[in-house]
Motif scaffolding. Sequence first.
Motif, PDB file in Angstrom:
ATOM      1  N   UNK A   1       0.784  -1.149  -0.074  1.00 31.47           N
ATOM      2  CA  UNK A   1       0.021   0.044  -0.012  1.00 31.47           C
ATOM      3  C   UNK A   1       0.859   1.211   0.014  1.00 31.47           C
ATOM      4  N   UNK A   2       0.687   2.106  -0.897  1.00 32.24           N
ATOM      5  CA  UNK A   2       1.421   3.381  -1.101  1.00 32.24           C
ATOM      6  C   UNK A   2       0.408   4.390  -0.737  1.00 32.24           C
ATOM      7  N   UNK A   3       0.783   5.442   0.112  1.00 26.81           N
ATOM      8  CA  UNK A   3      -0.300   6.657   0.383  1.00 26.81           C
ATOM      9  C   UNK A   3       0.040   7.631  -0.636  1.00 26.81           C
ATOM     10  N   UNK A   4      -1.208   8.217  -0.575  1.00 25.61           N
ATOM     11  CA  UNK A   4      -1.236   9.123  -1.579  1.00 25.61           C
ATOM     12  C   UNK A   4      -0.100  10.298  -1.657  1.00 25.61           C
ATOM     13  N   UNK A   5       0.175  10.800  -0.736  1.00 23.71           N
ATOM     14  CA  UNK A   5       0.956  12.089  -0.257  1.00 23.71           C
ATOM     15  C   UNK A   5       2.271  11.190   0.465  1.00 23.71           C
TER      16      UNK A   5
ATOM     17  N   UNK B   1       4.605  12.842   1.939  1.00 17.41           N
ATOM     18  CA  UNK B   1       4.857  13.329   3.092  1.00 17.41           C
ATOM     19  C   UNK B   1       3.865  13.017   4.341  1.00 17.41           C
ATOM     20  N   UNK B   2       2.785  12.207   4.207  1.00 16.33           N
ATOM     21  CA  UNK B   2       1.974  11.711   4.975  1.00 16.33           C
ATOM     22  C   UNK B   2       2.334  10.334   5.547  1.00 16.33           C
ATOM     23  N   UNK B   3       3.376   9.735   4.894  1.00 14.74           N
ATOM     24  CA  UNK B   3       3.972   8.440   5.452  1.00 14.74           C
ATOM     25  C   UNK B   3       4.831   8.565   6.838  1.00 14.74           C
ATOM     26  N   UNK B   4       4.669   7.879   7.796  1.00 15.13           N
ATOM     27  CA  UNK B   4       5.304   7.868   9.106  1.00 15.13           C
ATOM     28  C   UNK B   4       6.075   6.551   9.272  1.00 15.13           C
ATOM     29  N   UNK B   5       7.212   6.530   9.253  1.00 15.36           N
ATOM     30  CA  UNK B   5       7.945   5.331   9.604  1.00 15.36           C
ATOM     31  C   UNK B   5       7.719   4.617  11.002  1.00 15.36           C
ATOM     32  N   UNK B   6       7.212   3.395  11.199  1.00 16.32           N
ATOM     33  CA  UNK B   6       6.934   2.773  12.404  1.00 16.32           C
ATOM     34  C   UNK B   6       8.125   2.505  12.963  1.00 16.32           C
TER      35      UNK B   6
END
Length: 136
Positions: free
Chosen positions: A5-9, A11-16
């Motif tokens: 799953x790839x986020x749309x933006x 910059x909204x991705x946050x590494x766990x």
Amino acid sequence: MIDIRIPKEIRQYEAKFVGPFTMRQTICVGVGLPICILLYNILRPLVSRDLMGFCLLLPAAAIFLFGWVKPYGMKFEQFFFSAVMNNFIAPRRRKYITINRHEALLKAINKFEEQQSKNGNKHQKRKYVKSNLAIR
């Protein structure tokens, strides 16, 4: 085939970092948990369980805000600083006065032309306009 799953933006991705928590959330839990345990041990002999629950809820909620909440896409401390600055520190009415140089130039030219029409002298227009545009 593996689906990712790839986020749309991006910059909204946050590494766990640990489990479902990001580094920021892990730090907030690490700071909030000892604070709540310390408050529980201090308040246990002094207040009832109902009041103690409320007293523990306040610091836990504040730490939750810093870890999870992002109003307007900003980190909570950025939003908090901005809200305090705009509502309490910075004045709502500005105390400085702006000068519209175009209007000042037109006033100076009109004043000069009125004087010249009275005097009949038209050679010193540039010098007069420069001297009247000085900011006072």
